[in-house]
Design a protein around this motif. Structure first.
Motif, PDB file in Angstrom:
ATOM      1  N   ALA A  36       1.143  -1.394   0.708  1.00  0.00           N
ATOM      2  CA  ALA A  36      -0.272   0.177  -0.293  1.00  0.00           C
ATOM      3  C   ALA A  36       0.529   1.265  -0.041  1.00  0.00           C
ATOM      4  CB  ALA A  36      -1.208  -0.407   1.345  1.00  0.00           C
ATOM      5  N   ILE A  37       1.701   1.428   0.420  1.00  0.00           N
ATOM      6  CA  ILE A  37       2.541   2.899   0.794  1.00  0.00           C
ATOM      7  C   ILE A  37       3.773   2.938  -0.355  1.00  0.00           C
ATOM      8  CG2 ILE A  37       4.765   3.119   1.482  1.00  0.00           C
ATOM      9  CD1 ILE A  37       3.847   1.602   4.514  1.00  0.00           C
ATOM     10  N   ARG A  38       3.600   1.257  -1.478  1.00  0.00           N
ATOM     11  CA  ARG A  38       4.815   1.877  -2.373  1.00  0.00           C
ATOM     12  C   ARG A  38       4.074   2.264  -3.669  1.00  0.00           C
ATOM     13  NH1 ARG A  38       6.479  -3.545  -1.379  1.00  0.00           N
ATOM     14  NH2 ARG A  38       8.427  -3.531  -0.395  1.00  0.00           N
ATOM     15  N   ASN A  39       2.796   1.793  -3.623  1.00  0.00           N
ATOM     16  CA  ASN A  39       1.080   2.141  -4.105  1.00  0.00           C
ATOM     17  C   ASN A  39       1.099   3.503  -4.100  1.00  0.00           C
ATOM     18  OD1 ASN A  39      -0.890   2.446  -6.244  1.00  0.00           O
ATOM     19  ND2 ASN A  39      -2.630   1.725  -4.973  1.00  0.00           N
ATOM     20  N   ILE A  40       0.706   4.064  -2.909  1.00  0.00           N
ATOM     21  CA  ILE A  40       0.753   5.202  -2.738  1.00  0.00           C
ATOM     22  C   ILE A  40       1.805   6.186  -3.159  1.00  0.00           C
ATOM     23  CG2 ILE A  40       0.161   7.351  -0.782  1.00  0.00           C
ATOM     24  CD1 ILE A  40      -0.826   5.293   0.368  1.00  0.00           C
ATOM     25  N   LEU A  41       3.412   6.420  -2.589  1.00  0.00           N
ATOM     26  CA  LEU A  41       4.229   5.996  -2.929  1.00  0.00           C
ATOM     27  C   LEU A  41       4.567   6.877  -4.658  1.00  0.00           C
ATOM     28  CD1 LEU A  41       6.752   5.255  -0.250  1.00  0.00           C
ATOM     29  CD2 LEU A  41       5.397   8.072  -0.364  1.00  0.00           C
ATOM     30  N   GLU A  42       4.237   5.387  -5.522  1.00  0.00           N
ATOM     31  CA  GLU A  42       4.678   5.456  -6.980  1.00  0.00           C
ATOM     32  C   GLU A  42       3.055   6.649  -7.389  1.00  0.00           C
ATOM     33  OE1 GLU A  42       3.906   1.231  -7.750  1.00  0.00           O
ATOM     34  OE2 GLU A  42       6.065   0.504  -6.946  1.00  0.00           O
ATOM     35  N   SER A  43       2.096   6.137  -6.754  1.00  0.00           N
ATOM     36  CA  SER A  43       1.070   7.304  -6.794  1.00  0.00           C
ATOM     37  C   SER A  43       1.785   8.455  -7.395  1.00  0.00           C
ATOM     38  CB  SER A  43      -0.079   7.045  -7.159  1.00  0.00           C
ATOM     39  OG  SER A  43      -0.194   5.460  -7.176  1.00  0.00           O
TER      40      SER A  43
ATOM     41  N   ILE B  47      -6.970  -0.379 -12.690  1.00  0.00           N
ATOM     42  CA  ILE B  47      -7.634  -2.118 -12.207  1.00  0.00           C
ATOM     43  C   ILE B  47      -6.661  -1.550  -9.945  1.00  0.00           C
ATOM     44  CG2 ILE B  47      -6.575  -3.882 -11.725  1.00  0.00           C
ATOM     45  CD1 ILE B  47      -6.513  -4.692 -14.970  1.00  0.00           C
ATOM     46  N   PRO B  48      -7.456  -1.658  -9.476  1.00  0.00           N
ATOM     47  CA  PRO B  48      -7.418  -1.271  -8.429  1.00  0.00           C
ATOM     48  C   PRO B  48      -5.869  -2.642  -7.668  1.00  0.00           C
ATOM     49  CG  PRO B  48     -10.099  -2.144  -7.941  1.00  0.00           C
ATOM     50  CD  PRO B  48      -9.067  -2.448  -9.615  1.00  0.00           C
ATOM     51  N   ARG B  49      -5.556  -2.113  -6.797  1.00  0.00           N
ATOM     52  CA  ARG B  49      -3.955  -2.375  -6.432  1.00  0.00           C
ATOM     53  C   ARG B  49      -4.745  -3.542  -4.415  1.00  0.00           C
ATOM     54  NH1 ARG B  49       1.062  -0.237  -7.170  1.00  0.00           N
ATOM     55  NH2 ARG B  49       1.479  -0.243  -9.718  1.00  0.00           N
ATOM     56  N   SER B  50      -4.188  -4.678  -4.397  1.00  0.00           N
ATOM     57  CA  SER B  50      -4.431  -4.315  -3.034  1.00  0.00           C
ATOM     58  C   SER B  50      -3.633  -4.102  -2.398  1.00  0.00           C
ATOM     59  CB  SER B  50      -4.017  -5.406  -2.626  1.00  0.00           C
ATOM     60  OG  SER B  50      -4.059  -6.777  -1.344  1.00  0.00           O
ATOM     61  N   ALA B  51      -4.764  -3.276  -0.456  1.00  0.00           N
ATOM     62  CA  ALA B  51      -3.632  -2.507  -0.312  1.00  0.00           C
ATOM     63  C   ALA B  51      -2.586  -3.255   1.044  1.00  0.00           C
ATOM     64  CB  ALA B  51      -4.429  -1.624   0.842  1.00  0.00           C
ATOM     65  N   TYR B  52      -3.041  -4.712   0.278  1.00  0.00           N
ATOM     66  CA  TYR B  52      -2.237  -5.322   1.971  1.00  0.00           C
ATOM     67  C   TYR B  52      -1.240  -6.858   0.793  1.00  0.00           C
ATOM     68  CZ  TYR B  52      -6.726  -7.534   0.847  1.00  0.00           C
ATOM     69  OH  TYR B  52      -7.796  -8.674   1.068  1.00  0.00           O
ATOM     70  N   ALA B  53      -0.552  -7.773   1.645  1.00  0.00           N
ATOM     71  CA  ALA B  53      -0.434  -8.555   1.161  1.00  0.00           C
ATOM     72  C   ALA B  53      -0.965  -9.748   2.121  1.00  0.00           C
ATOM     73  CB  ALA B  53       1.692  -8.820   0.885  1.00  0.00           C
ATOM     74  N   LEU B  54      -1.173 -10.915   1.084  1.00  0.00           N
ATOM     75  CA  LEU B  54      -1.424 -11.535   2.261  1.00  0.00           C
ATOM     76  C   LEU B  54      -0.514 -12.997   2.268  1.00  0.00           C
ATOM     77  CD1 LEU B  54      -4.581 -12.520   0.663  1.00  0.00           C
ATOM     78  CD2 LEU B  54      -4.439 -11.480   2.230  1.00  0.00           C
TER      79      LEU B  54
ATOM     80  N   VAL C 209      -6.467   5.519  -3.385  1.00  0.00           N
ATOM     81  CA  VAL C 209      -5.208   4.912  -2.898  1.00  0.00           C
ATOM     82  C   VAL C 209      -5.279   3.944  -4.021  1.00  0.00           C
ATOM     83  CG1 VAL C 209      -4.303   3.773  -1.101  1.00  0.00           C
ATOM     84  CG2 VAL C 209      -4.926   6.056  -0.355  1.00  0.00           C
ATOM     85  N   HIS C 210      -6.053   2.866  -4.082  1.00  0.00           N
ATOM     86  CA  HIS C 210      -5.879   1.685  -4.695  1.00  0.00           C
ATOM     87  C   HIS C 210      -6.174   1.419  -5.769  1.00  0.00           C
ATOM     88  CE1 HIS C 210      -6.239  -0.519  -0.514  1.00  0.00           C
ATOM     89  NE2 HIS C 210      -7.394   0.330  -0.344  1.00  0.00           N
ATOM     90  N   ARG C 211      -6.296   3.238  -6.891  1.00  0.00           N
ATOM     91  CA  ARG C 211      -6.724   2.877  -8.081  1.00  0.00           C
ATOM     92  C   ARG C 211      -5.044   2.455  -9.070  1.00  0.00           C
ATOM     93  NH1 ARG C 211      -5.488   7.945 -10.049  1.00  0.00           N
ATOM     94  NH2 ARG C 211      -6.733   8.393  -8.113  1.00  0.00           N
ATOM     95  N   ASP C 212      -4.604   1.430  -9.270  1.00  0.00           N
ATOM     96  CA  ASP C 212      -3.078   1.832 -10.254  1.00  0.00           C
ATOM     97  C   ASP C 212      -3.612   2.642 -11.626  1.00  0.00           C
ATOM     98  OD1 ASP C 212      -2.226  -1.137 -11.540  1.00  0.00           O
ATOM     99  OD2 ASP C 212      -1.508   0.594 -12.318  1.00  0.00           O
ATOM    100  N   ARG C 213      -2.770   3.128 -11.501  1.00  0.00           N
ATOM    101  CA  ARG C 213      -2.657   5.077 -12.424  1.00  0.00           C
ATOM    102  C   ARG C 213      -2.321   4.299 -13.938  1.00  0.00           C
ATOM    103  NH1 ARG C 213      -4.069   8.517  -9.554  1.00  0.00           N
ATOM    104  NH2 ARG C 213      -3.790   8.738  -7.349  1.00  0.00           N
ATOM    105  N   ASP C 214      -2.778   2.871 -14.036  1.00  0.00           N
ATOM    106  CA  ASP C 214      -1.832   2.709 -15.438  1.00  0.00           C
ATOM    107  C   ASP C 214      -3.333   1.659 -16.351  1.00  0.00           C
ATOM    108  OD1 ASP C 214       1.488   1.362 -14.195  1.00  0.00           O
ATOM    109  OD2 ASP C 214       1.213   3.332 -15.465  1.00  0.00           O
ATOM    110  N   ASP C 215      -3.611   0.885 -15.290  1.00  0.00           N
ATOM    111  CA  ASP C 215      -4.878   0.338 -15.717  1.00  0.00           C
ATOM    112  C   ASP C 215      -6.258   0.102 -15.454  1.00  0.00           C
ATOM    113  OD1 ASP C 215      -3.105  -2.940 -15.147  1.00  0.00           O
ATOM    114  OD2 ASP C 215      -3.830  -1.150 -14.050  1.00  0.00           O
TER     115      ASP C 215
END
Length: 196
Positions: free
Chosen positions: A73-80, A182-189, A174-180
């Motif tokens: 989730a943190i990486r997604n926010i930072l990349e976005s 598609i929502p990204r998971s904000a956590y890793a299972l 936060v969860h939106r993937d800016r490229d396509d």
């Protein structure tokens, strides 16, 4: 020689250059000498933690420890944020600022303290996340409620619904993937047990 903090020092240099700040200016803001900053950026000196914190804060950055499971989730926010940081509009900043000022005045109107805290945290993220046109329209709709509430203050239920709508907007950004889109998971299972 590669130091353990090489990635951090590269990020510090990139942040300083992005702000069009000289090493001398960073020295004045951080309290470290220009020579010290130069050595850190070139990798000829391993910075101490306090020096690293001083330089980062002078660049309006924070160094934090985060749980490993929150890193996606943190990486997604930072990349976005880094990919589209110039697309934050003045209008978005004004709208979030207005909501923050309103919240500072009416925080006590929330029946549940955790709801108020979540609302505050949502605004903090919305201040830094670029919004799509649809999300910006939703933010405008949220702030229009404030105009109606000038004459007729909201009930606890209305405040709860308002906080929920702002939280949904934050989650969308936060969860939106800016490229396509598609929502990204904000956590890793955790890895699943193969024997199950």
């Amino acid at each position: 020689m590669a130091y353990k903090t090489e990635y951090l020092t590269q990020r510090i240099r990139a942040a300083r250059e992005a702000m069009k700040m000289s090493q001398r200016e960073l020295s004045a803001r951080s309290g470290l000498t220009q020579s010290h900053i130069s050595q850190i950026e070139r990798g000829t000196m391993e910075p101490g933690l306090s020096s690293l914190v001083d330089v980062a804060r002078a660049l309006d950055l924070e160094i934090v420890l985060a749980p490993k499971k929150l890193m996606p989730a943190i990486r997604n926010i930072l990349e976005s944020a880094s990919a589209t940081s110039d697309t934050l509009t003045l209008e978005q900043r004004k709208l979030v600022g207005r909501l923050e000022r309103w919240f500072a005045q009416f925080r006590d109107g929330f029946a549940i303290a955790s709801e108020a805290d979540t609302f505050r945290d949502s605004l903090a993220l919305l201040r830094h996340l670029p919004l799509s046109a649809d999300e910006l329209d939703r933010l405008k709709d949220a702030t229009e409620r404030l105009d109606r509430w000038q004459a007729d203050p909201p009930s606890s239920k209305e405040l709860s619904e308002f906080a929920h709508s702002v939280r949904q907007l934050r989650n969308s950004a936060v969860h939106r993937d800016r490229d396509d889109a598609i929502p990204r998971s904000a956590y890793a299972l955790e890895e699943e047990d193969d024997n199950a």
